[in-house]
Design a protein around this motif. Sequence first.
Motif, PDB file in Angstrom:
ATOM      1  N   ASN A  10       0.831  -1.204   0.000  1.00 19.57           N
ATOM      2  CA  ASN A  10       0.000   0.000   0.000  1.00 19.57           C
ATOM      3  C   ASN A  10       0.866   1.255   0.000  1.00 19.57           C
ATOM      4  OD1 ASN A  10      -2.263  -1.606   0.110  1.00 19.57           O
ATOM      5  ND2 ASN A  10      -2.599  -1.323   2.300  1.00 19.57           N
ATOM      6  N   ALA A  11       1.865   1.272   0.874  1.00 17.85           N
ATOM      7  CA  ALA A  11       2.746   2.423   0.985  1.00 17.85           C
ATOM      8  C   ALA A  11       3.584   2.608  -0.269  1.00 17.85           C
ATOM      9  CB  ALA A  11       3.640   2.271   2.204  1.00 17.85           C
ATOM     10  N   THR A  12       4.004   1.518  -0.891  1.00 18.10           N
ATOM     11  CA  THR A  12       4.818   1.603  -2.103  1.00 18.10           C
ATOM     12  C   THR A  12       4.086   2.354  -3.205  1.00 18.10           C
ATOM     13  OG1 THR A  12       5.893  -0.498  -1.575  1.00 18.10           O
ATOM     14  CG2 THR A  12       6.044   0.264  -3.847  1.00 18.10           C
ATOM     15  N   VAL A  13       2.819   2.011  -3.400  1.00 12.53           N
ATOM     16  CA  VAL A  13       2.030   2.669  -4.436  1.00 12.53           C
ATOM     17  C   VAL A  13       1.719   4.109  -4.042  1.00 12.53           C
ATOM     18  CG1 VAL A  13      -0.115   2.578  -5.750  1.00 12.53           C
ATOM     19  CG2 VAL A  13       1.039   0.464  -5.131  1.00 12.53           C
ATOM     20  N   THR A  14       1.472   4.336  -2.767  1.00 12.80           N
ATOM     21  CA  THR A  14       1.104   5.670  -2.300  1.00 12.80           C
ATOM     22  C   THR A  14       2.228   6.673  -2.479  1.00 12.80           C
ATOM     23  OG1 THR A  14      -0.462   4.758  -0.693  1.00 12.80           O
ATOM     24  CG2 THR A  14       0.314   7.000  -0.309  1.00 12.80           C
ATOM     25  N   ILE A  15       3.442   6.321  -2.069  1.00  8.43           N
ATOM     26  CA  ILE A  15       4.543   7.276  -2.199  1.00  8.43           C
ATOM     27  C   ILE A  15       5.025   7.388  -3.643  1.00  8.43           C
ATOM     28  CG2 ILE A  15       5.303   6.951   0.172  1.00  8.43           C
ATOM     29  CD1 ILE A  15       7.595   5.232  -0.852  1.00  8.43           C
ATOM     30  N   GLY A  16       4.536   6.518  -4.514  1.00  7.69           N
ATOM     31  CA  GLY A  16       4.810   6.676  -5.935  1.00  7.69           C
ATOM     32  C   GLY A  16       3.922   7.726  -6.572  1.00  7.69           C
ATOM     33  N   ASN A  17       2.851   8.116  -5.884  1.00  2.62           N
ATOM     34  CA  ASN A  17       1.937   9.130  -6.405  1.00  2.62           C
ATOM     35  C   ASN A  17       2.628  10.487  -6.442  1.00  2.62           C
ATOM     36  OD1 ASN A  17      -0.244  11.366  -5.796  1.00  2.62           O
ATOM     37  ND2 ASN A  17      -1.318   9.682  -6.783  1.00  2.62           N
ATOM     38  N   LEU A  18       2.602  11.151  -7.581  1.00  2.99           N
ATOM     39  CA  LEU A  18       3.304  12.425  -7.730  1.00  2.99           C
ATOM     40  C   LEU A  18       2.715  13.516  -6.831  1.00  2.99           C
ATOM     41  CD1 LEU A  18       3.804  12.503 -11.624  1.00  2.99           C
ATOM     42  CD2 LEU A  18       5.481  11.918  -9.866  1.00  2.99           C
ATOM     43  N   GLY A  19       1.409  13.456  -6.588  1.00  2.00           N
ATOM     44  CA  GLY A  19       0.784  14.439  -5.711  1.00  2.00           C
ATOM     45  C   GLY A  19       1.257  14.310  -4.274  1.00  2.00           C
ATOM     46  N   GLN A  20       1.394  13.067  -3.784  1.00  3.94           N
ATOM     47  CA  GLN A  20       1.883  12.843  -2.428  1.00  3.94           C
ATOM     48  C   GLN A  20       3.337  13.290  -2.315  1.00  3.94           C
ATOM     49  OE1 GLN A  20       0.092  11.284   0.456  1.00  3.94           O
ATOM     50  NE2 GLN A  20       1.799  12.493   1.217  1.00  3.94           N
ATOM     51  N   ARG A  21       4.130  13.011  -3.313  1.00  5.29           N
ATOM     52  CA  ARG A  21       5.537  13.413  -3.291  1.00  5.29           C
ATOM     53  C   ARG A  21       5.684  14.929  -3.314  1.00  5.29           C
ATOM     54  NH1 ARG A  21       7.387   9.241  -7.957  1.00  5.29           N
ATOM     55  NH2 ARG A  21       9.106  10.724  -8.207  1.00  5.29           N
ATOM     56  N   GLN A  22       4.838  15.608  -4.095  1.00  3.07           N
ATOM     57  CA  GLN A  22       4.908  17.071  -4.146  1.00  3.07           C
ATOM     58  C   GLN A  22       4.482  17.678  -2.808  1.00  3.07           C
ATOM     59  OE1 GLN A  22       6.204  18.703  -6.690  1.00  3.07           O
ATOM     60  NE2 GLN A  22       5.988  20.640  -5.571  1.00  3.07           N
ATOM     61  N   ALA A  23       3.524  17.049  -2.131  1.00  2.00           N
ATOM     62  CA  ALA A  23       3.093  17.529  -0.815  1.00  2.00           C
ATOM     63  C   ALA A  23       4.241  17.451   0.191  1.00  2.00           C
ATOM     64  CB  ALA A  23       1.904  16.701  -0.324  1.00  2.00           C
ATOM     65  N   ILE A  24       5.043  16.391   0.114  1.00  2.00           N
ATOM     66  CA  ILE A  24       6.197  16.254   1.012  1.00  2.00           C
ATOM     67  C   ILE A  24       7.189  17.392   0.782  1.00  2.00           C
ATOM     68  CG2 ILE A  24       8.156  14.808   1.632  1.00  2.00           C
ATOM     69  CD1 ILE A  24       6.494  12.382   0.674  1.00  2.00           C
ATOM     70  N   LEU A  25       7.541  17.630  -0.489  1.00  2.00           N
ATOM     71  CA  LEU A  25       8.502  18.678  -0.818  1.00  2.00           C
ATOM     72  C   LEU A  25       7.979  20.055  -0.389  1.00  2.00           C
ATOM     73  CD1 LEU A  25       9.555  17.493  -4.402  1.00  2.00           C
ATOM     74  CD2 LEU A  25      10.764  17.107  -2.240  1.00  2.00           C
ATOM     75  N   HIS A  26       6.681  20.274  -0.568  1.00  2.60           N
ATOM     76  CA  HIS A  26       6.102  21.574  -0.206  1.00  2.60           C
ATOM     77  C   HIS A  26       6.142  21.806   1.295  1.00  2.60           C
ATOM     78  CE1 HIS A  26       3.383  25.025  -0.218  1.00  2.60           C
ATOM     79  NE2 HIS A  26       2.735  24.431   0.765  1.00  2.60           N
ATOM     80  N   ASP A  27       5.759  20.810   2.074  1.00  2.73           N
ATOM     81  CA  ASP A  27       5.725  20.975   3.531  1.00  2.73           C
ATOM     82  C   ASP A  27       7.122  21.224   4.102  1.00  2.73           C
ATOM     83  OD1 ASP A  27       3.028  20.734   3.556  1.00  2.73           O
ATOM     84  OD2 ASP A  27       2.939  18.991   4.865  1.00  2.73           O
ATOM     85  N   VAL A  28       8.099  20.458   3.633  1.00  4.73           N
ATOM     86  CA  VAL A  28       9.470  20.654   4.125  1.00  4.73           C
ATOM     87  C   VAL A  28       9.973  22.044   3.753  1.00  4.73           C
ATOM     88  CG1 VAL A  28      11.849  19.857   3.967  1.00  4.73           C
ATOM     89  CG2 VAL A  28      10.007  18.191   4.057  1.00  4.73           C
ATOM     90  N   SER A  29       9.696  22.468   2.522  1.00  2.00           N
ATOM     91  CA  SER A  29      10.156  23.781   2.063  1.00  2.00           C
ATOM     92  C   SER A  29       9.444  24.914   2.788  1.00  2.00           C
ATOM     93  CB  SER A  29       9.936  23.906   0.546  1.00  2.00           C
ATOM     94  OG  SER A  29      10.652  22.916  -0.157  1.00  2.00           O
TER      95      SER A  29
END
Length: 296
Positions: free
Chosen positions: A208-227
């Motif tokens: 489940n997690a493998t597919v989820t973190i492959g989602n480009l929207g989830q990855r962009q949310a990570i980069l945005h929050d850290v930034s």
Amino acid sequence: MHDTTLIILIGTICGIACRLNLLRTDYRQYPTYPHGRIVHLALGVIASGLGAVLVATLLDKNYTAVTFLTLAAQQFRDVRNMERQMLTNVDSMELVPRGVTYIEGIAMAFEGRNYLVIANAFFSALATHFFTWIGGLIVGLIGLFIAHRFMSGRTLGSVVEIKKAKVHFQGPNLFVDDILIYNSGLKDSQEKLVKNGVGLILVPKNANATVTIGNLGQRQAILHDVSTILGVYHDSGEPSLVPLSKRDLNSGRLALFLLPLDRDPDKAIEIVRRVPLLENAYRRPLKGSVKPDRQL
């Protein structure tokens, strides 16, 4: 005080209290303060009054009043569209955008919270009719607790393990541990990237997690929050200084290359751990009738 007036009053108060509890302005500065909060508080008052008045009209056997719920639902759908449009327009001005998936999740949350307010006001008013105002307040407090549980969902830390990783170059290629990020041939850019970059590896706990973190929207949310929290070593017109994420296609791991102003890997790990797991990005292949045999 007249019974109907008391029913409406208690229901409205409990509904407004519920909306106030759900109305938070955090590091994302959303809703904006003070005007964005005024808008959502006003909508909360309307939703509270609607839920409380609905009980009074039903007790008077005025069943046609239920049709107002359809109008309210349409109104709150318009709120969702308004939030989506506004956030999309603002996102074009961000150095590290939220992304469409994150925006849709925020808009959905604000629509859903109005329905929670209606429900809290309705059941508080109903309890006031059967158990006096004390019973109404007790039900309102219970509803407040339930609404608070629905305010925030799961976070990324529940589905992945996060590890520090080395940022380094092999020739012109930038790597985070053994995962290739991108090619940067300029010597000056390479020095800046190694000096200011922070690398993290996200290891999924299951398919489940493998597919989820492959989602480009989830990855962009990570980069945005850290930034947003740690700042970003980046400006317009600097295409080589961009935080990125890349997958290891063999294992499903996700490498994060970050450019925070505050270069503290421990803080970055904690922020990534608390990034919301977006509803529109979360996938559950393990719930399928044909389950994957491994992480991928």
